[in-house]
Design a protein around this motif. Sequence first.
Motif, PDB file in Angstrom:
ATOM      1  N   ARG A 167       0.843  -1.204   0.000  1.00 53.88           N
ATOM      2  CA  ARG A 167       0.000   0.000   0.000  1.00 53.88           C
ATOM      3  C   ARG A 167       0.872   1.244   0.000  1.00 53.88           C
ATOM      4  O   ARG A 167       0.473   2.291  -0.506  1.00 53.88           O
ATOM      5  CB  ARG A 167      -0.925   0.023   1.218  1.00 53.88           C
ATOM      6  N   ALA A 168       2.068   1.138   0.558  1.00 55.66           N
ATOM      7  CA  ALA A 168       2.960   2.294   0.638  1.00 55.66           C
ATOM      8  C   ALA A 168       3.722   2.521  -0.659  1.00 55.66           C
ATOM      9  O   ALA A 168       4.071   3.656  -0.996  1.00 55.66           O
ATOM     10  CB  ALA A 168       3.949   2.108   1.790  1.00 55.66           C
ATOM     11  N   LEU A 169       4.002   1.448  -1.417  1.00 53.63           N
ATOM     12  CA  LEU A 169       4.764   1.579  -2.652  1.00 53.63           C
ATOM     13  C   LEU A 169       3.907   2.187  -3.761  1.00 53.63           C
ATOM     14  O   LEU A 169       2.812   1.693  -4.028  1.00 53.63           O
ATOM     15  CB  LEU A 169       5.261   0.200  -3.111  1.00 53.63           C
ATOM     16  N   PRO A 170       4.371   3.236  -4.423  1.00 53.54           N
ATOM     17  CA  PRO A 170       3.631   3.782  -5.575  1.00 53.54           C
ATOM     18  C   PRO A 170       3.519   2.720  -6.670  1.00 53.54           C
ATOM     19  O   PRO A 170       4.512   2.038  -6.979  1.00 53.54           O
ATOM     20  CB  PRO A 170       4.502   4.955  -6.036  1.00 53.54           C
ATOM     21  N   PRO A 171       2.342   2.529  -7.250  1.00 52.76           N
ATOM     22  CA  PRO A 171       2.175   1.472  -8.255  1.00 52.76           C
ATOM     23  C   PRO A 171       3.072   1.649  -9.470  1.00 52.76           C
ATOM     24  O   PRO A 171       3.515   0.656 -10.056  1.00 52.76           O
ATOM     25  CB  PRO A 171       0.687   1.575  -8.637  1.00 52.76           C
ATOM     26  N   LEU A 172       3.366   2.889  -9.855  1.00 56.10           N
ATOM     27  CA  LEU A 172       4.233   3.106 -11.006  1.00 56.10           C
ATOM     28  C   LEU A 172       5.656   2.637 -10.714  1.00 56.10           C
ATOM     29  O   LEU A 172       6.308   2.020 -11.563  1.00 56.10           O
ATOM     30  CB  LEU A 172       4.233   4.581 -11.414  1.00 56.10           C
ATOM     31  N   VAL A 173       6.141   2.924  -9.507  1.00 54.63           N
ATOM     32  CA  VAL A 173       7.475   2.460  -9.101  1.00 54.63           C
ATOM     33  C   VAL A 173       7.516   0.937  -9.096  1.00 54.63           C
ATOM     34  O   VAL A 173       8.480   0.318  -9.573  1.00 54.63           O
ATOM     35  CB  VAL A 173       7.838   3.014  -7.713  1.00 54.63           C
TER      36      VAL A 173
END
Length: 222
Positions: free
Chosen positions: A69-75
């Motif tokens: 949930r913390a990781l940006p989906p694009l990254v």
Amino acid sequence: MANFIDLFFNIDIMMKAWPLLLKGLVVTLKLCAVVIGLGLVGGLMLALCALSPARALKWPAIGFIDLFRALPPLVLLVFVYSGLPFAGLELTPFVAVVVAFFLNNSAYYAEVFRAGIQSIPKGQAEAARATGLSQGQCMVHVILPQAVRNVLPDLLSNTVEVVKLTSLASVVSLSELLYSANMARSVTYNSSPLILAALIYIAILWPLVRLISRYQRGLAVH
């Protein structure tokens, strides 16, 4: 004004770009079906593990949910598609998008399911167990149906976000709707294909958005 219309609402260019965008739409719909289906199943499994009294299940599930949930989906998408090949794991654009979005969306679906399950009074589970139902039967037949009903607007809202999220797949050159529209724009030197893609997204998502609003109003009344 005429120049503006020609640049953004050129019907002739939209008609010429339509077959390409239609192919992109099919890819987008396939991607949505796979990602949403896997996300719902993975999210439910994660929610059940996060609520488990067994620490070996609970804490890894909570850690997974918090991390993705913390990781940006694009990254996450760029890492899966461009980073994993350095470890010898090379994925096709479609599979890379599915993996990245599954990790991201299952974490969000898990939080929604967990909130729904926790909203059910413990007395209902105890009453169901008293009738002779096993813990698994109690969860499937008593808790989950009520939990899903309580959080259905949130599940639908998250699903809308998933559909919009698929537009990020253009970053890895997956020929979904936005990528196809951008290719048509680069060939025609006109932004009308992008406007057409936006209209297609609206046509898909608007009914779902209205359904969510109507359902939320219904819950508020009751």
